[in-house]
Design an enzyme around this catalytic site. Structure first.
Site, PDB file in Angstrom:
ATOM      1  N   GLU A   1      98.732  -0.374   9.299  1.00 60.65           N
ATOM      2  CA  GLU A   1      97.619   0.302   8.624  1.00 60.65           C
ATOM      3  C   GLU A   1      96.280  -0.360   8.903  1.00 60.65           C
ATOM      4  O   GLU A   1      95.269   0.326   9.077  1.00 60.65           O
ATOM      5  CB  GLU A   1      97.884   0.314   7.113  1.00 60.65           C
ATOM      6  CG  GLU A   1      96.808   1.026   6.314  1.00 60.65           C
ATOM      7  CD  GLU A   1      97.118   1.026   4.829  1.00 60.65           C
ATOM      8  OE1 GLU A   1      96.206   1.291   4.045  1.00 60.65           O
ATOM      9  OE2 GLU A   1      98.270   0.740   4.472  1.00 60.65           O
ATOM     10  N   ASP A   2      96.252  -1.681   8.972  1.00 59.95           N
ATOM     11  CA  ASP A   2      94.977  -2.400   9.019  1.00 59.95           C
ATOM     12  C   ASP A   2      94.606  -2.959  10.387  1.00 59.95           C
ATOM     13  O   ASP A   2      93.531  -3.540  10.539  1.00 59.95           O
ATOM     14  CB  ASP A   2      94.997  -3.561   8.007  1.00 59.95           C
ATOM     15  CG  ASP A   2      95.081  -3.051   6.574  1.00 59.95           C
ATOM     16  OD1 ASP A   2      94.757  -1.877   6.352  1.00 59.95           O
ATOM     17  OD2 ASP A   2      95.487  -3.828   5.690  1.00 59.95           O
TER      18      ASP A   2
END
Length: 759
Positions: free
Chosen positions: A96-97
């Site tokens: 996600e990051d």
């Protein structure tokens, strides 16, 4: 990865267990890149990989971001998680990051770690129309991943618990949103998995941010009474310990334990009592060696102190759905106040604290990752959530069903064969029937409870023996929706009703499509290859199935038309025609009877092609911007009447009275902001259905000019609404939202004939 790259970071303090793991790894020779990583190697390399990826990232508290994955991995280790779980704790945010892909995680750490990380990854890189839809999709994805590997949710719970511990650094609105989601979804999930230590802390932390004043007040009251409470519990424990020793019952532990703060608050609210009136602020817990000793210890407790009738619960003989086992009894203690006593074995205590993590139960596959056996009775609730994945299309309804199914207020009843069935409190024989099997529910004709005939709306109680009487010609009644409690039963009743109206839905679908395409050649088109291809593109087996779905509202008319155009274009060249012409012209461009003439655009009139002429919008079809329209010269000097293309009132109008017109899309035109549209909605008759529909309209800023409801005993209800619409796109959008509601059976646009073209 090179062993030499492993270093101790200086920006965060590592827990001792991780330091020891890194030291052990650094002192080893490392592992071959072709061989699977050993447990310690896997954990260390996952940490190092996450540390390098999150370098330069910081949390809202200002600390380095890597502190969060380290904390999550530590929580999983405390639960007894495997090396793959701990590695997933380090890596759960990297997809996600960062720019790392799931494929790269699999290449470095194996398929098992990849599946765990993918299962907890949020859908932040996808676009949804609302926060509700995003949240619903997150949970749909998470539950599907849980069916592959139940450990997914344990990793997610550890992630949520640490986020809750550091929630104070976020803005107030975001704190409340996350806390509410934690209370409604994640704490009940922890409870369903039996992870008591996670559930209690999640509830208390959510309580802290959702009711801060009540939280502080109860925490202070518990602290103020602590000394007196501990002294009282110590006296009771001493008395019981002496008696157990006399009988030779080995006791691993006997001590008082305080209830968590939210549990106290919840009981105060539920029973409408003050703090001083709640007697079980704390309880005595007795831990013995065997099941037999649990019951012997219970006899000791009841001999030493007077039991309160009706307050004994045997969760050993009848465990909770999350496998919690214990004996609970309430007695009058030394001071004359009621006191709760819990008796369990050491193994039961471990399960109560760690839940599923206390006895991982998997089926090994060729890929060596753990897969949940959905036949396991512990996961009946998960199977129900998975069944709703496709049944409940509406995001809000799905979320409500999830919440309702997760809370642990169950009633336990028996089949005639002695099998235990857990149902929500207030459930009826109808809920029981559908829990057994869909066909049992669909053919239910009556019910017996404890060998007595009862009505189908009778609430079931703990210990009831329920028998369902079925008949081949019986079928669900709409009245059942008034007393069915479980979302599964309600949904299956609605699904049966929808299927039983298939012929009417097909007819409605034909009408909708024929109105857009015109009658000429329509029957041939339905049997054509492009129509079959269109049905398959929309995930239906035949054009008839597609028409039924169109009639019910599972697919939109725009989607069908777009897919049909694509199918036709794939088979033959299409002559270019102006956008304003009808869909029928698109399908049969060479034979269109409507003359195509260039027209000048006006910046003052909403209709292009009627400049300087008197015109009006036809009340028979109420055209709105975005729809193909045609002008009709009216008789009697009333100017031009503007109709939708395909309006039945224009079919027999001579060609010389037809005028090509279109909507003026030029900015700055003076057309009205809204246009009147009449809609008719057939719904399952229940209290509040009109309110729910009006709420959907309000969400989209749709003005409702009129509303009329017609009800018929034992049948569906019909709602006629007059609404104001900006354009056809807005109309389709709101139609889609209303059709998603489970109580809506049919939705169509209707006309109010106030003008005839030949008049």
């Amino acid at each position: 990865m090179n062993v030499a790259t492993l270093t101790f970071p200086t920006d965060i303090a590592l827990p001792e267990w991780l330091q020891a793991c890194l030291l052990e790894y650094r002192s080893s020779s490392g592992s071959s890149s072709d061989a699977p990583l050993a447990d310690a190697d896997l954990i260390c390399e996952a940490f190092n990989f996450a540390y390098s990826l999150h370098e330069g990232q910081y949390r809202a508290s200002g600390e380095p971001y890597i502190a969060h994955p380290v904390a999550v991995a530590g929580l999983l280790r405390d639960l007894g998680g495997s090396a793959a779980m701990i590695a997933a704790g380090f890596l759960h945010d990297v997809i996600e990051d960062t720019d790392v892909t799931a494929e790269e995680i699999e290449q470095r750490f194996g398929i098992e770690v990849r599946r765990l990380v993918e299962g907890v990854t949020k859908l932040s890189k996808f676009n949804f129309s609302s926060k509700t839809e995003r949240l619903a999709e997150n949970f749909r994805r998470m539950f599907l991943a849980m069916a592959q590997d139940i450990r997914v949710i344990v990793v997610k719970l550890a992630d949520r618990l640490h986020n809750m511990r550091t929630l104070e650094y976020l803005p107030d609105e975001k704190r409340r949103r996350i806390a509410l989601e934690t209370r409604e979804i994640f704490a009940p999930l922890a409870n369903r998995l039996g992870i008591g230590r996670f559930k209690w802390e999640l509830e208390d932390l959510a309580f802290k941010y959702l009711e801060p004043e009540a939280y502080r007040a109860i925490r202070q009251l518990v602290a103020d009474k602590r000394i007196d409470r501990e002294a009282r519990l110590e006296r009771v424990a001493t008395t019981l310990q002496e008696r157990l020793d006399q009988l030779g019952i080995r006791c691993y532990d006997i001590s008082g334990r305080p209830k968590h703060l939210y549990g106290i608050y919840e009981k105060m609210q539920r029973q409408q009592k003050s703090f001083e009136e709640i007697y079980d602020i704390a309880a005595i817990r007795i831990i013995v060696e065997t099941n037999d000793e649990c019951y012997r210890a219970l006899a000791v407790v009841h001999d030493a102190f007077r039991p309160i009738p009706g307050r004994f619960k045997d969760y050993i003989g009848l465990p909770k759905p999350n496998r919690y086992q214990s004996l609970h009894t309430v007695v009058i203690g030394n001071t004359g106040r009621p006191l709760e006593v819990q008796i369990r074995t050491l193994e039961m205590h471990h399960v109560a604290e760690y839940g599923i993590a206390a006895h991982w139960k998997y089926k090994e596959t060729g890929n060596s990752y753990a897969k949940l056996s959905t036949d396991d009775e512990k996961f009946t609730w998960l199977r129900q959530l998975l069944e709703w994945q496709n049944d409940l299309k509406d995001a809000q309804e799905y979320l409500e069903s999830v919440k309702g199914n997760l809370f642990d207020d169950d009633v336990y009843v028996f089949t005639p064969g002695g099998d235990v069935i857990a149902l929500a409190q207030g459930s009826t024989p109808i809920d029981f029937a559908y829990r057994i099997h869909t066909e049992v529910g669909n053919h239910c004709a009556g019910a017996k409870v404890n060998d007595r005939m009862v009505t189908l709306d009778t609430p079931l109680k703990n210990g009831d023996i329920v028998e369902i009487i079925t008949q081949k010609n019986s079928h669900p009644s709409l009245d059942w929706l008034n007393f069915a409690v479980t979302p599964g039963a309600k949904n299956r009743i609605r699904q049966w009703y929808k299927r039983s109206h298939r012929d009417a839905n097909i007819l409605r679908g034909r009408e909708l499509l024929e109105k857009e395409l015109g009658k000429r050649g329509f029957e041939a088109l339905l049997k054509s290859e492009p129509m079959q291809a269109t049905a398959e593109r929309c995930n239906y087996q035949s054009p008839e199935d597609l028409l039924a779905a169109l009639g019910y509202g599972e697919v939109t008319l725009n989607l069908v038309l777009n897919r049909l155009r694509e199918a036709i274009k794939a088979r033959q060249p299409i002559v270019a025609v102006p956008k304003e012409e009808s869909t029928n012209t698109l399908l049969h461009p060479a034979t269109s009877n409507t003359p195509v003439q260039p027209v000048a655009r006006s910046k003052t009139s909403p209709i292009v092609g009627v400049e300087g002429l008197l015109y009006s919008l036809a009340g028979c079809c109420n055209p709105v911007p975005g729809e193909s329209i045609i002008g009709v010269v009216t008789m009697g000097g009333r100017g031009i009447s503007i109709h939708r293309q395909g309006c039945s009132n224009t079919e027999n109008v001579p060609g010389e009275r037809l005028i090509p017109v279109s909507w003026n899309t030029t900015e700055g035109n003076s057309r009205p902001q809204t246009y009147p549209v009449q809609v008719q909605i057939e719904v399952i008759d229940r209290v509040g259905v009109l309110k729910d529909i009006l709420s959907r309209l309000s969400d989209y800023n749709i003005n409702v000019r009129s509303a009329q409801v017609k009800t018929f005993p034992g049948q569906t209800a019909v709602i006629n609404l007059g609404i104001d619409i900006i354009d056809h796109e807005q109309l389709e959008r709101i139609f889609t939202q209303i059709r998603k509601m489970s109580d809506v059976l049919q939705l169509r646009r209707i006309s109010q004939v106030d003008e005839q073209p030949g008049g």
